[in-house]
Design a protein around this motif. Sequence first.
Motif, PDB file in Angstrom:
ATOM      1  N   TYR A 172      15.365 -16.696   3.145  1.00 43.11           N
ATOM      2  CA  TYR A 172      15.251 -16.051   4.449  1.00 43.11           C
ATOM      3  C   TYR A 172      15.541 -17.041   5.562  1.00 43.11           C
ATOM      4  O   TYR A 172      15.163 -18.209   5.493  1.00 43.11           O
ATOM      5  N   THR A 222       4.986   3.383   4.369  1.00 46.86           N
ATOM      6  CA  THR A 222       5.566   2.055   4.518  1.00 46.86           C
ATOM      7  C   THR A 222       5.421   1.256   3.226  1.00 46.86           C
ATOM      8  O   THR A 222       4.452   1.414   2.491  1.00 46.86           O
ATOM      9  N   ASN A 224       4.964  -2.546   1.406  1.00 52.95           N
ATOM     10  CA  ASN A 224       4.049  -3.652   1.732  1.00 52.95           C
ATOM     11  C   ASN A 224       4.823  -4.738   2.481  1.00 52.95           C
ATOM     12  O   ASN A 224       5.227  -5.751   1.912  1.00 52.95           O
ATOM     13  N   VAL A 225       5.030  -4.494   3.774  1.00 51.97           N
ATOM     14  CA  VAL A 225       5.949  -5.311   4.564  1.00 51.97           C
ATOM     15  C   VAL A 225       5.289  -6.536   5.200  1.00 51.97           C
ATOM     16  O   VAL A 225       5.872  -7.167   6.078  1.00 51.97           O
ATOM     17  N   GLY A 226       4.102  -6.900   4.739  1.00 50.77           N
ATOM     18  CA  GLY A 226       3.387  -8.001   5.375  1.00 50.77           C
ATOM     19  C   GLY A 226       3.610  -9.364   4.779  1.00 50.77           C
ATOM     20  O   GLY A 226       3.304 -10.376   5.412  1.00 50.77           O
ATOM     21  N   THR A 227       4.156  -9.442   3.567  1.00 48.81           N
ATOM     22  CA  THR A 227       4.323 -10.747   2.924  1.00 48.81           C
ATOM     23  C   THR A 227       5.608 -10.781   2.107  1.00 48.81           C
ATOM     24  O   THR A 227       6.153  -9.755   1.701  1.00 48.81           O
ATOM     25  N   ARG A 231       8.579  -8.352   3.297  1.00 43.77           N
ATOM     26  CA  ARG A 231       8.414  -8.646   4.731  1.00 43.77           C
ATOM     27  C   ARG A 231       9.732  -9.102   5.341  1.00 43.77           C
ATOM     28  O   ARG A 231      10.163  -8.615   6.401  1.00 43.77           O
ATOM     29  N   TYR A 234      12.401  -6.287   5.398  1.00 41.35           N
ATOM     30  CA  TYR A 234      12.148  -5.252   6.402  1.00 41.35           C
ATOM     31  C   TYR A 234      12.492  -5.754   7.798  1.00 41.35           C
ATOM     32  O   TYR A 234      13.117  -5.037   8.594  1.00 41.35           O
ATOM     33  N   SER A 235      12.098  -6.992   8.107  1.00 39.01           N
ATOM     34  CA  SER A 235      12.437  -7.557   9.411  1.00 39.01           C
ATOM     35  C   SER A 235      13.950  -7.653   9.593  1.00 39.01           C
ATOM     36  O   SER A 235      14.478  -7.413  10.682  1.00 39.01           O
ATOM     37  N   THR A 266       0.319   3.986   3.866  1.00 40.67           N
ATOM     38  CA  THR A 266       0.631   2.832   3.024  1.00 40.67           C
ATOM     39  C   THR A 266       0.412   3.203   1.565  1.00 40.67           C
ATOM     40  O   THR A 266      -0.261   4.184   1.249  1.00 40.67           O
TER      41      THR A 266
END
Length: 367
Positions: A172, A222, A224-227, A231, A234-235, A266
């Motif tokens: 990334y 959604t 699990n777009v936090g980690t 993540r 998605y960003s 979620t």
Amino acid sequence: MKIVVTGSKGFIGKNLCIMLREHGYQDIIEVDRETSQEMLSQYLCEADFVYHLAGINRPKDDSEFQLGNADLTSYIAEKLKQSDKKVPLVISSSTQAELNNAYGQSKLIAEKAVEQYGISAGASYYIYRFPNVFGKWCKPNYNSFVATFCYNTLNGLDITINDPQAPVTLVYIDDVCASLISLINGDSDSGYKTVSPSYSSTVGDVANLLRSFKASRNNLVTENVGTGLVRALYSTYISYMSPDQFSYSIPSYGDERGVFSEMLKTKEAGQFSFFTAHPGITRGGHYHHTKNEKFLVVKGKALFKFEHIVTGECYELLTDSSSLRVVETVPGWSHDITNIGDEEMIVMLWANEVFDREAPDTFARPL
């Protein structure tokens, strides 16, 4: 410290220059295709640190690989050697340097030029063989299948997948830039460098994730777009949105009591919604065995009432938008909420599970 960044208008260069400034490095000399050789030579003489990110990967003719990768790197290395300042040099290469093709071989020659410079000049040198780098501002239909997939998925265009099981290694852009910037302090040994974390996936899995991102605007679920990879993907996906794609509508359900609307669901942590209630209106009057909720009154005044379904114990709680107090519902206690104010009440609601019409775990018991 004067930092020269070649390829400054490219995908990695653009992100790197911004993040360098965020780290307090202000004297950044940006080199791009419009920079003359004379100016480049002057910049290299002034440099205290060089990120060489420029290169050719989509030429009209294979001969451009030699000119834009091998020859340009050799020129930079020679100019730095002449400055006699032992300027650290970083080069962005490619995993294709291990392959026998024109692009890979030109990158391999460039790597050797950087290594020879470091050894002969006694300067620090760093070589990155980047795998698939993805993130915001990468051109679709250019050198990243992730960028192409993101753009096409967002805009309803077909994507071509020859082998869904084809393995890919991804890094990334934020992690790439963090690794590059960390070299400035001089604590890292010269040689080949890697970016951490790197993500192993398949072309098909990446495509499926992007499809799920698009579907989430309709089903409200959604990922699990936090980690981790999800993540970052998605960003990256939303970075390709045009301004007219920044917003979307969600359904709402109204009756004489007010409006109820689900905002986000979620897979593992429940769902978010909100509801309104007109003055004097009571909502709820039910209990749950396992399901639990958190209420937050963001406008108006509320009276919460609770009654234990076995013991009959009762409890009341007053709250309003001035206190921003979260009220939880507890399994085995029937509960309701009444708008005791003179204006419409608006309440945010989180439930620990997505509502299942077939097994709602909600049982009527008016208080």
